[in-house]
Structures are given as C-alpha cells and as structure tokens.
Scaffold this motif. Structure first.
Motif, PDB file in Angstrom:
ATOM      1  N   ARG A   4      17.788  71.297  12.885  1.00 32.44           N
ATOM      2  CA  ARG A   4      18.572  70.123  12.506  1.00 32.44           C
ATOM      3  C   ARG A   4      18.502  69.073  13.605  1.00 32.44           C
ATOM      4  NH1 ARG A   4      24.293  73.042  11.458  1.00 32.44           N
ATOM      5  NH2 ARG A   4      23.503  74.783  10.220  1.00 32.44           N
ATOM      6  N   ILE A   5      18.269  67.829  13.211  1.00 34.91           N
ATOM      7  CA  ILE A   5      18.383  66.723  14.156  1.00 34.91           C
ATOM      8  C   ILE A   5      19.869  66.511  14.397  1.00 34.91           C
ATOM      9  CG2 ILE A   5      17.993  64.264  14.537  1.00 34.91           C
ATOM     10  CD1 ILE A   5      15.517  64.530  12.733  1.00 34.91           C
ATOM     11  N   THR A   6      20.291  66.705  15.627  1.00 35.35           N
ATOM     12  CA  THR A   6      21.719  66.615  15.945  1.00 35.35           C
ATOM     13  C   THR A   6      22.056  65.453  16.849  1.00 35.35           C
ATOM     14  OG1 THR A   6      21.469  67.998  17.899  1.00 35.35           O
ATOM     15  CG2 THR A   6      21.979  69.131  15.812  1.00 35.35           C
ATOM     16  N   TYR A   8      21.529  64.259  21.116  1.00 34.80           N
ATOM     17  CA  TYR A   8      21.747  64.902  22.404  1.00 34.80           C
ATOM     18  C   TYR A   8      23.223  65.114  22.707  1.00 34.80           C
ATOM     19  CZ  TYR A   8      20.896  65.855  27.375  1.00 34.80           C
ATOM     20  OH  TYR A   8      20.833  66.438  28.610  1.00 34.80           O
ATOM     21  N   HIS A  10      25.629  65.936  20.448  1.00 33.87           N
ATOM     22  CA  HIS A  10      26.288  66.826  19.485  1.00 33.87           C
ATOM     23  C   HIS A  10      26.868  68.029  20.244  1.00 33.87           C
ATOM     24  CE1 HIS A  10      26.536  69.981  16.394  1.00 33.87           C
ATOM     25  NE2 HIS A  10      26.662  68.981  15.529  1.00 33.87           N
ATOM     26  N   ASP A  12      26.897  71.223  19.726  1.00 29.30           N
ATOM     27  CA  ASP A  12      25.974  72.351  19.873  1.00 29.30           C
ATOM     28  C   ASP A  12      24.861  72.021  20.863  1.00 29.30           C
ATOM     29  OD1 ASP A  12      27.457  73.854  18.060  1.00 29.30           O
ATOM     30  OD2 ASP A  12      26.169  73.324  16.354  1.00 29.30           O
ATOM     31  N   ALA A  13      24.393  70.787  20.843  1.00 31.54           N
ATOM     32  CA  ALA A  13      23.367  70.364  21.808  1.00 31.54           C
ATOM     33  C   ALA A  13      23.921  70.397  23.227  1.00 31.54           C
ATOM     34  CB  ALA A  13      22.855  68.966  21.455  1.00 31.54           C
ATOM     35  N   VAL A  49      16.839  68.090  18.648  1.00 31.46           N
ATOM     36  CA  VAL A  49      16.939  69.067  17.571  1.00 31.46           C
ATOM     37  C   VAL A  49      17.617  70.328  18.084  1.00 31.46           C
ATOM     38  CG1 VAL A  49      15.560  70.508  16.011  1.00 31.46           C
ATOM     39  CG2 VAL A  49      14.849  68.165  16.482  1.00 31.46           C
ATOM     40  N   VAL A  50      18.462  70.908  17.243  1.00 27.73           N
ATOM     41  CA  VAL A  50      19.054  72.217  17.517  1.00 27.73           C
ATOM     42  C   VAL A  50      18.576  73.171  16.432  1.00 27.73           C
ATOM     43  CG1 VAL A  50      21.213  73.543  17.633  1.00 27.73           C
ATOM     44  CG2 VAL A  50      21.062  71.308  18.742  1.00 27.73           C
ATOM     45  N   TYR A  52      19.094  76.797  14.476  1.00 25.79           N
ATOM     46  CA  TYR A  52      20.185  77.710  14.114  1.00 25.79           C
ATOM     47  C   TYR A  52      19.636  78.971  13.455  1.00 25.79           C
ATOM     48  CZ  TYR A  52      23.209  73.652  14.809  1.00 25.79           C
ATOM     49  OH  TYR A  52      23.873  72.580  15.344  1.00 25.79           O
ATOM     50  N   PRO A  57      23.902  78.222  16.866  1.00 25.03           N
ATOM     51  CA  PRO A  57      22.897  77.452  17.615  1.00 25.03           C
ATOM     52  C   PRO A  57      22.216  78.347  18.641  1.00 25.03           C
ATOM     53  CG  PRO A  57      25.111  76.916  18.390  1.00 25.03           C
ATOM     54  CD  PRO A  57      25.276  77.852  17.230  1.00 25.03           C
ATOM     55  N   CYS A  60      17.090  74.601  21.353  1.00 23.73           N
ATOM     56  CA  CYS A  60      17.170  73.144  21.363  1.00 23.73           C
ATOM     57  C   CYS A  60      15.957  72.563  22.044  1.00 23.73           C
ATOM     58  CB  CYS A  60      18.446  72.648  22.037  1.00 23.73           C
ATOM     59  SG  CYS A  60      18.524  72.923  23.826  1.00 23.73           S
TER      60      CYS A  60
END
Length: 162
Positions: A4-6, A8, A10, A12-13, A49-50, A52, A57, A60
């Motif tokens: 997923r594009i999150t 930087y 986010h 989870d990132a 991107v992260v 999962y 997560p 990355c």
C-alpha cells in the motif's frame, strides 16, 4: 504481501522507519542522519510503500526524485530509501517483491535510474541488490566518504519490460 502507498508520515511507515533506525544502531552504532521529509515521498516525485501480511505492517521502502541533487546524480534518478523487512518476516522474498514494485512505480513516474546507499554491515541487502542488477556507482550524499558505505545504481528500462 499486500503493498500500500501510505506516505512517509503514515503511522505504520513511522513505526517501520523507526525500526530501520534501530537496525542501523545495531549494525553501525548510530542512526542514519540523511535528511528525510514526508514531502520527499509524495507523487509525482516519490512514493513510500508499506507491505502488510495478514493486516500487520512488515515491510517498507520508498523512492524520491534526486535530479542532480548531488554532483554524481543525474536528472531522472530515483533514490531508494528505508528498505526494510521486520526480522520475523525475512527470508520470504518480501524485500525483492517490494524492490520490484518500487522500481515499477519509478519507471511509471518517468524515472530512468534507481540509486541507493547501503553498507558493508547489511550483506543481505547488498546480495539482494546485486542479484537484481544493481552495480557500483560513484558515492554521493551524507555517507559518500564513509568506508562502510556502498553505493549502487540500476538503469531502468521501458515500462513494458517490467
């Protein structure tokens, strides 16, 4: 793995990039001091991107445009940053899948080469990059004079080849 594009910044990132820094401390004795900002990884000049697994997560990475920012970089370069897989998910090909995804997104954004810096204390990363066609390039950036720093690059082909 679901990618997923999150961005930087986010949550989870942030969690994963903090884990990357802990890995650098363990391997090199300190954090990576390269300047990193969320806007560096915003389309069309970058992506973060992260990955999962079962909703958690586990990986990355991202790239950011580096159009001649350093003397040895060229217009059209994409700098790979913060490639990481959590220890419990390693050995499953996740880093390779993430790397290929990032390369494809860089090609789609018009980037012509991916460049990166890694180090002698990350032999798994060096082996991955070499197996994917990355070759030594002139050192650039914060760690250009660090003896443990390894700089690699890969020319990107036509999007139809990916």
């Amino acid at each position: 793995m679901e990618l997923r594009i999150t961005g930087y910044d986010h949550p989870d990132a942030i969690t994963l990039t903090e884990a990357v820094q802990q890995e650098y401390i363990a391997r090199y004795g300190g954090i990576d001091t390269t300047e990193m900002k969320a806007e560096h990884f915003t389309a069309p000049l970058g992506v973060f991107v992260v990955g999962y697994l079962d909703g958690a997560p586990v990986a990355c990475g991202g790239w950011r445009a580096k159009d001649g920012d350093y003397p040895y970089l060229r217009d059209g370069d994409a700098e790979l940053k913060r490639m990481f897989v959590v220890p419990g998910a390693r050995g499953r090909g996740l880093a390779r899948a993430l790397l290929r995804h990032l390369e494809e997104s860089a090609v789609a954004a018009g980037r012509r080469r991916v460049v990166l810096e890694t180090g002698t204390e990350q032999p798994e990363a060096v082996a991955l990059y070499h197996s994917e066609g990355y070759l030594p390039i002139t050192k650039f950036g914060v760690y250009r004079d660090a003896p443990e720093s390894i700089h690699l690059g890969k020319e990107l082909g036509d999007p139809s080849q990916h």
